[in-house]
Design a protein around this motif. Structure first.
Motif, mmCIF file in Angstrom:
data_model
loop_
_atom_site.group_PDB
_atom_site.id
_atom_site.type_symbol
_atom_site.label_atom_id
_atom_site.label_comp_id
_atom_site.label_asym_id
_atom_site.label_seq_id
_atom_site.Cartn_x
_atom_site.Cartn_y
_atom_site.Cartn_z
ATOM 1 N N ASN A 64 0.874 -1.163 0.000
ATOM 2 C CA ASN A 64 0.000 0.000 0.000
ATOM 3 C C ASN A 64 0.918 1.222 0.000
ATOM 4 O OD1 ASN A 64 -1.607 2.215 0.716
ATOM 5 N ND2 ASN A 64 -2.998 0.938 1.935
ATOM 6 N N ARG A 65 1.251 1.705 -1.181
ATOM 7 C CA ARG A 65 2.211 2.806 -1.341
ATOM 8 C C ARG A 65 1.740 4.091 -0.655
ATOM 9 N NH1 ARG A 65 5.515 0.273 -4.425
ATOM 10 N NH2 ARG A 65 4.797 -1.098 -6.046
ATOM 11 N N GLY A 66 0.455 4.338 -0.708
ATOM 12 C CA GLY A 66 -0.089 5.530 -0.067
ATOM 13 C C GLY A 66 0.119 5.498 1.439
ATOM 14 N N LEU A 67 -0.111 4.347 2.044
ATOM 15 C CA LEU A 67 0.075 4.210 3.482
ATOM 16 C C LEU A 67 1.551 4.352 3.847
ATOM 17 C CD1 LEU A 67 -1.173 3.684 6.255
ATOM 18 C CD2 LEU A 67 -1.000 1.223 5.780
ATOM 19 N N SER A 69 3.834 5.929 2.119
ATOM 20 C CA SER A 69 4.187 7.336 1.897
ATOM 21 C C SER A 69 3.762 8.209 3.062
ATOM 22 C CB SER A 69 3.550 7.860 0.607
ATOM 23 O OG SER A 69 4.107 7.216 -0.501
ATOM 24 N N SER A 70 2.566 7.963 3.580
ATOM 25 C CA SER A 70 2.080 8.779 4.695
ATOM 26 C C SER A 70 2.936 8.595 5.945
ATOM 27 C CB SER A 70 0.616 8.441 5.010
ATOM 28 O OG SER A 70 0.510 7.167 5.628
ATOM 29 N N ARG A 71 3.605 7.464 6.042
ATOM 30 C CA ARG A 71 4.445 7.192 7.214
ATOM 31 C C ARG A 71 5.875 7.720 7.064
ATOM 32 N NH1 ARG A 71 1.918 1.271 8.790
ATOM 33 N NH2 ARG A 71 -0.121 2.155 9.282
ATOM 34 N N PHE A 73 6.631 10.472 4.485
ATOM 35 C CA PHE A 73 6.674 11.805 3.867
ATOM 36 C C PHE A 73 6.928 12.887 4.909
ATOM 37 C CE2 PHE A 73 4.931 15.679 1.955
ATOM 38 C CZ PHE A 73 5.642 15.672 0.769
ATOM 39 N N LYS A 75 9.399 13.175 6.851
ATOM 40 C CA LYS A 75 10.151 12.696 8.025
ATOM 41 C C LYS A 75 11.496 12.178 7.524
ATOM 42 C CE LYS A 75 5.770 11.389 9.993
ATOM 43 N NZ LYS A 75 4.756 10.474 9.543
ATOM 44 N N GLU A 149 3.341 21.522 -4.737
ATOM 45 C CA GLU A 149 3.735 20.127 -4.494
ATOM 46 C C GLU A 149 4.927 19.736 -5.372
ATOM 47 O OE1 GLU A 149 -0.486 17.975 -3.370
ATOM 48 O OE2 GLU A 149 -0.154 18.598 -5.458
#
Length: 191
Positions: A64-67, A69-71, A73, A75, A149
């Motif tokens: 799950n690339r989105g998940l 990434s959210s962890r 991005f 940081k 962005e």
């Protein structure tokens, strides 16, 4: 075997150069797509990513690339950790792939060629570049990202000036100079 790196910032046209080389019959290793493949197929990578970023980033063997990434991005420590897991495996895969070819020249395309230390595996680097406004326009058309962005992504990459300084050759992709002509010229210089 002569290995040549192709790099450039987001929207520069490095993928265009890679497509031209493939059409001309050359083998090109795309680090982005291969990293995506290895993040799902390498047991070592899957295990380490799961341990570091949570087992829920995989579902039925798919990342799950989105998940993920959210962890990571925004940081820097998490990005460094992610890169320390993925980049060595991709570098090894490229080296193994290039050694399996029965060709005199192969190419590797990477937006983060220097950051991922791929420059250590190639004989020379070709940097593809274009004016910032054109790069932003290209990325907006293909991705729908906002200018802000896109500029954040540009700022996260090694500067165009530094990439050009380190490159053996620069390919201008501003729409005014023929990229095909420049690539053909560079290939002829390798003979």
């Amino acid at each position: 075997m002569r290995r040549i790196g192709i790099t450039g910032g987001i929207g520069s046209g490095k993928s265009v150069v890679s497509r031209l080389l493939r059409i001309m019959g050359y083998s090109v290793y795309d680090t982005d797509s291969e990293a995506k493949r290895l993040m799902e197929s390498s047991l070592e990578v899957v295990q380490k990513l799961s341990e570091c970023f949570g087992r829920d980033i995989y579902h039925n063997g798919r990342l799950n690339r989105g998940l993920l990434s959210s962890r990571v991005f925004g940081k820097s420590d998490k990005i460094v950790l992610l890169n320390s897991i993925v980049h060595p495996v991709v570098r090894f895969d490229f080296y193994r792939w290039s050694e399996s070819l029965n060709e005199e020249i192969c190419f590797v395309e990477s937006a983060i060629l220097y950051e991922s230390r791929f420059d250590e595996l190639v004989d020379e680097v070709w940097t593809v570049t274009a004016p910032e406004e054109l790069r932003i326009s290209r990325v907006r058309q293909r991705s729908g990202l906002t200018e802000e962005e896109i500029k954040k992504r540009m700022a996260a990459q090694l500067s165009e000036e530094e990439k050009q300084r380190r490159a053996a050759h620069i390919i201008w992709n501003d729409g005014n100079v023929s990229v095909i002509h420049r690539v053909l010229s560079l290939l002829k210089s390798l003979e």
